[in-house]
Write an enzyme that holds these catalytic residues in place. Structure first.
Site, PDB file in Angstrom:
ATOM      1  N   GLY A  47       0.827  -1.199   0.000  1.00  0.00           N
ATOM      2  CA  GLY A  47       0.000   0.000   0.000  1.00  0.00           C
ATOM      3  C   GLY A  47       0.857   1.241   0.000  1.00  0.00           C
ATOM      4  CD  GLN A  52       3.501   5.515   2.813  1.00  0.00           C
ATOM      5  OE1 GLN A  52       2.513   4.977   2.348  1.00  0.00           O
ATOM      6  NE2 GLN A  52       4.539   4.831   3.267  1.00  0.00           N
ATOM      7  CB  CYS A  94       5.907   1.623   7.052  1.00  0.00           C
ATOM      8  SG  CYS A  94       5.327   3.192   6.398  1.00  0.00           S
ATOM      9  CG  LEU A  95       6.462   1.030   0.791  1.00  0.00           C
ATOM     10  CD1 LEU A  95       5.674   1.461  -0.442  1.00  0.00           C
ATOM     11  CD2 LEU A  95       7.535   0.024   0.401  1.00  0.00           C
ATOM     12  CG  HIS A 136       0.152   0.475   7.426  1.00  0.00           C
ATOM     13  ND1 HIS A 136       1.181  -0.045   8.176  1.00  0.00           N
ATOM     14  CD2 HIS A 136       0.726   1.410   6.611  1.00  0.00           C
ATOM     15  CE1 HIS A 136       2.314   0.549   7.834  1.00  0.00           C
ATOM     16  NE2 HIS A 136       2.071   1.426   6.885  1.00  0.00           N
ATOM     17  CD  GLU A 137      -0.989   2.169   3.074  1.00  0.00           C
ATOM     18  OE1 GLU A 137      -0.628   3.354   2.944  1.00  0.00           O
ATOM     19  OE2 GLU A 137      -0.185   1.236   3.200  1.00  0.00           O
ATOM     20  CG  HIS A 140       0.712   6.224   6.039  1.00  0.00           C
ATOM     21  ND1 HIS A 140       1.912   6.695   6.534  1.00  0.00           N
ATOM     22  CD2 HIS A 140       0.937   4.944   5.674  1.00  0.00           C
ATOM     23  CE1 HIS A 140       2.818   5.723   6.467  1.00  0.00           C
ATOM     24  NE2 HIS A 140       2.257   4.646   5.962  1.00  0.00           N
TER      25      HIS A 140
HETATM   26 ZN    ZN Z   1       3.186   2.811   5.757  1.00  0.00          ZN
END
Ligand code: ZN
Length: 171
Positions: A47, A52, A94-95, A136-137, A140
């Site tokens: 995701g 991000q 997480c990216l 999770h997203e 963000h």
């Molecule tokens: Zn993340």
């Protein structure tokens, strides 16, 4: 808007901002989402939220099915969690925090509402990894990262880990 998208890392203040609602769903947004999707598949993320890649707006993409080799891009614009229940735990990454993984407690079932790229509202029930990734997203967009949901002790350990491992190529 930036030509090429890059993932921003922990430490960038945009990850801590509450993202603003999308005002208009148009061709420009579609382009942005296409670029985000390319980036997400490139780095094999499940995701990716708009902030991000440096855009403080309320939308994210995810693709859980790519794990099974059958990619199916999901787009959530101005998402809302209508109800949530149950509890589950999953090792998340997480990216924006590359290389770090930790178990996080999440709701098991979600009932959500969002808009698609045509500007149509939809409601959907999410379970399993879908529900986890969505939370999770969604976090963000609220300026919350998965490390915020760890115990105080684990957060301390994480800080030490991050000092050693944070990407030095961050511009
Ligand atoms: Zn993340």
């Amino acid at each position: 808007m930036k030509e090429e998208f890059k993932i921003v890392y922990l430490g960038d203040p945009i990850l801590r901002e509450k993202a603003q609602p999308v005002q208009e769903i148009n061709g420009k947004l579609k382009e942005v989402i296409e670029k985000m999707a390319m980036l997400m598949y490139d780095v094999r993320g499940l995701g990716l939220a708009a902030n991000q890649v440096g855009i403080s707006q309320r939308f994210f993409i995810m693709d859980i099915a790519q794990k099974e080799g059958t990619p199916k891009l999901e787009i959530y614009i101005n998402p809302e969690i209508l109800s949530a229940e149950g509890e589950t735990e999953y090792e998340e990454g997480c990216l924006s925090i590359p290389g770090y993984y930790a178990k996080v407690k999440r709701y098991k079932h979600l009932y959500i509402k969002a808009y698609d790229l045509e500007g149509k509202a939809f409601e959907r029930e999410l379970t399993g990894l879908h529900a986890i990734a969505f939370q999770h997203e969604y976090d963000h967009l609220e300026g919350i990262l998965f490390i915020d949901r760890l115990s105080p002790l684990k957060q301390e350990l994480f800080k030490k880990w991050w000092k050693k491992h944070k990407p030095s190529f961050n511009k």
